[in-house]
Design a protein around this motif. Structure first.
Motif, short mmCIF file in Angstrom:
data_model
loop_
_atom_site.label_atom_id
_atom_site.label_comp_id
_atom_site.label_asym_id
_atom_site.label_seq_id
_atom_site.Cartn_x
_atom_site.Cartn_y
_atom_site.Cartn_z
N SER A 1 -6.22 15.91 7.41
CA SER A 1 -7.08 17.01 6.96
C SER A 1 -6.60 18.34 7.53
O SER A 1 -6.57 19.35 6.84
CB SER A 1 -8.52 16.78 7.39
OG SER A 1 -8.88 15.45 7.20
N THR B 1 -2.93 7.68 4.22
CA THR B 1 -4.02 7.20 5.07
C THR B 1 -3.99 5.68 5.17
O THR B 1 -3.55 5.13 6.18
CB THR B 1 -5.38 7.66 4.52
OG1 THR B 1 -5.45 7.37 3.14
CG2 THR B 1 -5.59 9.14 4.73
N VAL B 2 -4.40 5.02 4.10
CA VAL B 2 -4.55 3.57 4.16
C VAL B 2 -3.23 2.90 4.48
O VAL B 2 -3.15 2.00 5.31
CB VAL B 2 -5.10 3.03 2.83
CG1 VAL B 2 -5.46 1.59 2.97
CG2 VAL B 2 -6.30 3.82 2.39
N GLU C 1 0.27 3.98 -2.68
CA GLU C 1 -0.33 5.25 -2.27
C GLU C 1 0.66 6.39 -2.39
O GLU C 1 0.31 7.48 -2.83
CB GLU C 1 -0.85 5.16 -0.84
CG GLU C 1 -1.57 6.44 -0.40
CD GLU C 1 -2.23 6.33 0.96
OE1 GLU C 1 -2.08 5.30 1.62
OE2 GLU C 1 -2.88 7.31 1.37
N CYS D 1 -2.11 3.33 8.04
CA CYS D 1 -3.00 2.56 8.89
C CYS D 1 -2.57 1.10 8.93
O CYS D 1 -2.46 0.49 9.99
CB CYS D 1 -4.40 2.72 8.33
SG CYS D 1 -5.67 2.07 9.34
N ILE D 2 -2.32 0.54 7.75
CA ILE D 2 -1.93 -0.87 7.68
C ILE D 2 -0.54 -1.09 8.26
O ILE D 2 -0.30 -2.08 8.96
CB ILE D 2 -2.00 -1.36 6.22
CG1 ILE D 2 -3.44 -1.41 5.75
CG2 ILE D 2 -1.36 -2.72 6.06
CD1 ILE D 2 -4.24 -2.50 6.36
N LEU E 1 -0.87 -1.04 11.89
CA LEU E 1 -1.55 -2.26 12.30
C LEU E 1 -0.58 -3.43 12.32
O LEU E 1 -0.55 -4.23 13.26
CB LEU E 1 -2.70 -2.52 11.34
CG LEU E 1 -3.53 -3.77 11.57
CD1 LEU E 1 -4.31 -3.60 12.84
CD2 LEU E 1 -4.47 -4.01 10.41
N LEU F 1 -8.32 -0.19 15.22
CA LEU F 1 -8.43 0.29 13.85
C LEU F 1 -9.34 1.52 13.70
O LEU F 1 -8.91 2.52 13.12
CB LEU F 1 -8.91 -0.85 12.95
CG LEU F 1 -8.63 -0.70 11.47
CD1 LEU F 1 -7.16 -0.48 11.23
CD2 LEU F 1 -9.08 -1.94 10.73
N LEU G 1 -5.75 9.40 11.85
CA LEU G 1 -5.03 9.64 10.60
C LEU G 1 -5.80 10.63 9.72
O LEU G 1 -5.21 11.55 9.14
CB LEU G 1 -4.82 8.33 9.84
CG LEU G 1 -3.71 7.43 10.36
CD1 LEU G 1 -3.78 6.08 9.69
CD2 LEU G 1 -2.36 8.06 10.09
N LEU G 2 -7.10 10.43 9.63
CA LEU G 2 -7.90 11.31 8.78
C LEU G 2 -7.90 12.74 9.30
O LEU G 2 -7.74 13.69 8.54
CB LEU G 2 -9.34 10.78 8.70
CG LEU G 2 -9.53 9.63 7.74
CD1 LEU G 2 -10.88 9.00 7.94
CD2 LEU G 2 -9.41 10.11 6.31
N MET H 1 -7.87 5.06 12.28
CA MET H 1 -8.36 5.67 11.05
C MET H 1 -8.80 7.10 11.30
O MET H 1 -8.50 8.01 10.53
CB MET H 1 -9.53 4.86 10.50
CG MET H 1 -9.16 3.48 10.00
SD MET H 1 -10.62 2.49 9.55
CE MET H 1 -10.82 2.93 7.85
N LEU H 2 -9.50 7.29 12.42
CA LEU H 2 -9.99 8.61 12.77
C LEU H 2 -8.84 9.59 12.93
O LEU H 2 -8.84 10.70 12.37
CB LEU H 2 -10.77 8.49 14.08
CG LEU H 2 -11.99 9.36 14.25
CD1 LEU H 2 -13.03 8.96 13.23
CD2 LEU H 2 -12.55 9.19 15.65
N LEU I 1 0.82 -1.21 0.00
CA LEU I 1 0.00 0.00 0.00
C LEU I 1 0.85 1.25 0.00
O LEU I 1 0.51 2.25 -0.65
CB LEU I 1 -0.93 -0.02 1.21
CG LEU I 1 -1.97 -1.11 1.10
CD1 LEU I 1 -2.81 -1.17 2.34
CD2 LEU I 1 -2.84 -0.87 -0.11
#
Lengths: 648, 648
Positions: B433, B404-405, B147, B408-409, B412, B421, B428-429, B425-426, B143
């Motif tokens: 932003s 982001t993705v 990405e 996250c991975i 993880l 998770l 990171l977003l 995610m929250l 990823l």
């Protein structure tokens, strides 16, 4: 208990299943035939640029949700994952077209989505949310949407889908929290991780790697066989389905009866197993509630292992197969029978008129196959049978769906076992590679079978032998910059084309010259405005004053202005209208001698609907034709040039 | 112990650091300046289509590996992740150009990679393998490569990177297995999951969500501040670095001394903490080996918590911060000091002449910040401090790198805590932003600062006001289909263009007509073959007989045939050569009146190097010019049209 009771039980069981199945089938057959099946191929086709109205209509949404609940409840071997992806996409489409006017649900701020690109992004997010909700796998949802469903990637899209699934994860978690007290039935069981097998720490060696390779190879073969059989069955069913909705419902009834007979009948012929020592009667040998050890027709303190799998919810069956608490819970013969039953029922169920996902049947068949292999290899392998079941499921999924990263993450999020990652990656890669030798992925097969003009990401080899001019079909209809109203109406009636070239001609310019492309919907909107003149004159300013950009915004699927709604007076037919304000003056063009393969790449990569072909030599009309999606379909090209070598 | 001993210890510590740092700096400064820094921006630029020779040269590879080891060993606050990505890409490039002729390492089968696309794929796989190895995160590697690093996606690429990282995972696991007995030093510690925090099951409520939001917002602000400072420091350093390699080494020495002083000096001013009850002397208060509780200058049974963080390996420091075994292991003041030290050292270290990754400094600063917040919020929040540290690291990573993705991975896979998770995610977003409002991601900033002509994925808004013809630069050099040798040589000497239009002219054709585009390297190869004729004549067949496709295959970076190697006799200069066999007759073209924004989209999406601009009206030369990457750079366009509104 008496034998009569069992017969009564069977009829009750089959009867309830039949009623539920008939409801689901009737909904699908009479209200929204587009809601049948998985829905993932249709969403994939839509995101590839195929605007088929019924795919994402509100009625499809309604039937998909209700039908999927009824179908799963009726005991069919179908999943809810595909339908949830479709549901997510339908809801996204409803938002994307600004709500539904028919049902008086509209929001004004949603007008920002009235263009192809944002609507496509929104629907991709919807699909991602569907997977995220179905598997409780937020990252898996993002990857599924991007690997399997979406045809065009953008980094913004990655971010947007990620945001969507983050919201799904938070909402899911809150609901699970809320339902922890048990007042929502089975919902929330397993928490955020549906099949937690984190307890076992895998410790594997060379022999295990060989076993895993074997699982991958065999899984790939079975997976491609599954695809082959599904394709055959679908073609057979579609002949039945074409005869009318009544035939569809009858087909659903037949399959429902068959499923009930299998589920109730097969466990009858198996022998009972004594309960494992240490479990009290509350856990083992249950009759009337959810649990892993079903008693069925056995004496007390015994359980029927086949009934425990086949007469259980799909989720519980998968959980039992993945579980490694009791290695001997299921016998080899049981697993074999269950595998055969799931494989067969999965193949014959897909294609009937109910919303039916493919994930669950494939996981059920794969997990029982894996556990079977694991049980046979207990003496040589360190891995326990639960892990084998997981790997078996992975191999089947890889063999049918041909995804890699997204399946890997979804399985990881389903089972929370990160240490299995290397083995899982290996199995997925092997089964995908093996299966790719035989046929295409199941979703691609269905898209092709439905005859949808899907644009492949790469150009076909034989396209290098042709040029763009070879496949452009004529005769071409083109408009002048200032065109007679009657000509436009006539052309719109005559053809179903959506794009028309506009050619500037004398006296406005010295020699004819390509001005651009106009869209059918824009032409109709312009004609509605009736800014007509008696003589050829430019009226651009007035048009810009009378119309705003939102007048030309893309309407919802199947909702655009219609030619029949136009009310043009006979006197107006001879007047002229200025097309310049609505002409896209920067269309992408290729020269007629451009290699067809390169034209195809441009068409696909740029996400076009119309590609203008211009002449190479001067002194000819300034446009040769317009290439559309259909011109790149291999059926069309091979029809024009039957002698061409397809693989050269 | 006496005070003298500490002074001795300091000089030994600083001296060893200095020697290692000087070695690393000298390697970088004198042998391969391209090996300095993270390497991810360079790989990103290469995959965007920028062929800079030194980026992936074998010498860079050598210095990157050795320099990274020396740099990390010298105690700098630098990571090994970026350098490993660069290393992976360099190795892939070496394979992609068929090995290295200079070092006599060549394989013949590698010739299949001698084209842009496959080489690009191979290098993407190399970058993915680097991340996979650095974080032991195979899916995260895939990823990350897709990405952040890759500019063009293909579904085949997804599959290929996935395969690469699966191999990495299997090899890593085998090595860890092999090293389990402890004979490889610290390698393999933590197993496949470096910072396992799976033990804690998070249970969070509304207050925690608010805390997490706060962490995200503040992390985003700090992250963008980090980017801003790194940019400023880089610009300052680059002025020093330009003065020559000696200055570079001096800069490395200064920073090394500063780092040593910080690491040894700051813990001196802190007070000691008694060992937690229940730990014996073997675990707490260690002096001479790897461990979490460093004694430093404290009395027995006490430990210095700042020294435990700052005088430890980076990996161990992160592990301590994530750990939730002892909530009070670090005091608030310690965490604050450590955070400030890491933040400052991280900022001032990046940019000196050593291979230096950005991940570890950012994770260290973020984790200490998160744990600090967690310690302050102990009374109101259910989440423990280790999870706060993880969320803090996520917020900093999101704020600096804006992924982001993949982040996250990776997180993880680093921590194996799937239940975190939704929160991750929250965070990171939110941090992404927030930070996006201030500046760009750190890698994009570095690419821009280095002046590399990076093509953005989207067209700039002001491009809609211009047409392709507005930015094409002239005067244009074009060749006839059959051209005089002297003209070609002259043109090649005069310009550094890589692509030239070929125009067919009378007598071969009625009116001048665009035939296609030839590449500089193909021209030189053709001239080497010396298939010349005295008069204008088509010699295509002979050319095809004499050359094979591999003669024109793309050579390794900076390895193509050179103009100086050509040995053309004066008599041959007046002869003619037929360019048709090497002309690409299907170049992508746009009309000069095409919107520049749409031309930019086509250029980027199709991955072009040359885009021909053709005239709109007939009767002019058949080509107006060729658009290259440089013509789409905002500096170029805004230089031509200074009055244009950049944001409109």
């Amino acid at each position: 208990m008496l034998k009569d009771n069992y017969i009564m039980a069977f009829f009750t069981f089959a009867g309830i299943n039949l009623v539920l199945a008939t409801c689901a089938g009737a909904l699908c057959a009479y209200i929204a035939p587009a809601a049948a099946g998985s829905g993932i191929p249709e969403v994939k086709a839509y995101l590839n640029g195929i605007d088929a109205h019924s795919i994402l209509a509100p009625s499809t949404l309604f039937v998909k949700i209700l039908g999927s609940i009824l179908g799963v409840a009726a005991g069919f071997v179908v999943g809810k994952e595909g339908p949830m992806v479709h549901t997510g996409a339908c809801i996204a489409n409803l938002l994307g077209q600004g709500g539904s006017k028919k049902y008086h649900l509209t929001w004004k701020w949603l007008r920002f989505f009235k263009n192809d690109r944002d609507r496509r992004d929104l629907i991709t997010c919807g699909a991602a949310a569907g997977v995220a909700a179905a598997f409780r796998a937020p990252v898996g949802g993002v990857l599924f949407a991007l690997e399997e469903v979406a045809s065009w990637w953008r980094s913004a899209l990655l971010w947007r889908t990620f945001f969507t699934t983050a919201v799904v994860a938070v909402v899911l978690r809150s609901l699970i929290e809320f339902c922890r007290s048990g007042n929502c039935g089975l919902f929330g069981e397993g928490g955020l991780i549906m099949f937690d097998i984190n307890s076992t720490i895998p410790d594997y060696n060379m022999v295990d790697l060989l076993a895993v390779t074997l699982i991958g190879v065999v899984g790939g073969i079975f997976g491609s066989l599954y695809n082959y059989l599904v394709d055959k069955v679908l073609r057979t069913y579609s002949r039945v389905n074409e005869k009318g909705p009544n035939y569809r419902v009858i087909l659903v009834i037949i399959i429902s009866l068959l499923t009930s007979c299998c589920a109730f009948g097969i466990p009858w012929f198996t022998t009972c197993v004594p309960c494992p020592i240490g479990l009290d009667a509350d856990q083992c040998s249950t009759v009337d509630r959810s649990g892993n050890y079903k008693r069925f027709h056995c004496p007390p303190n015994h359980y029927n292992d086949l009934a425990s799998l086949i007469l259980n919810t799909n989720d519980d069956a998968i959980r039992s197969l993945y579980s490694s608490v009791n290695e001997n819970e299921f016998r080899t013969s049981t697993l074999l029978v269950f595998f055969l039953a799931m494989f067969t029922l999965g193949v014959i169920t897909y294609g009937i008129a109910i919303p039916s996902g493919l994930f669950i049947p494939v996981i059920l068949a794969g997990a029982s196959y894996g556990r079977l292999v694991g049980t046979l290899l207990t003496s040589v392998s360190n891995l326990d049978v639960g892990l084998f079941a997981l790997l078996g499921a992975a191999s089947f999924l890889g063999g049918t769906m041909r995804m890699t990263v997204s399946l890997c993450i979804i399985l990881l999020e389903l089972t929370n076992n990160l240490l299995m990652l290397p083995l899982m990656m290996l199995v997925l890669l092997i089964s995908k590679s093996v299966a790719d030798n035989f046929n295409k992925g199941v979703y691609d097969q269905i898209v092709r079978m439905k005859g949808l003009p899907f644009l492949e990401p790469h150009a076909e080899p034989y396209m290098r032998q042709l040029v763009a001019g070879d496949v452009v079909s004529g005769p071409l209809i083109s408009f002048s910059g200032v065109e007679k109203v009657s000509n436009i109406i006539h052309s719109l009636r005559l053809t179903s084309h959506n794009g028309f070239p506009v050619v500037d001609e004398p006296p406005f310019i010295e020699a004819p010259e390509l001005c651009g492309v106009v869209l059918r919907s824009h032409l109709i909107t312009l004609l509605k405005g009736k800014i007509f003149t008696k003589d050829k004159r430019l009226t651009g300013n007035e048009t810009l004053r009378r119309f705003t950009a939102t007048d030309f915004a893309k309407a919802g699927l199947g909702k655009g202005p219609k030619l029949e709604d136009l009310d043009i007076l006979p006197t107006e037919m001879d007047m002229y209208v200025d097309l310049h304000p609505i002409t896209n003056t920067s269309p992408y063009t290729v020269v007629e001698t451009m290699s067809l393969a390169k034209a195809a790449v441009a068409f696909r990569e740029l996400g076009l609907r119309h590609l203008c072909v211009v002449p190479k030599t001067p002194g000819r009309p300034p446009i040769v034709g317009i290439l559309t999606r259909h011109d790149f379909m291999s059926e069309h090209i091979l029809g024009l040039y039957p002698g061409i070598d397809e693989h050269k």
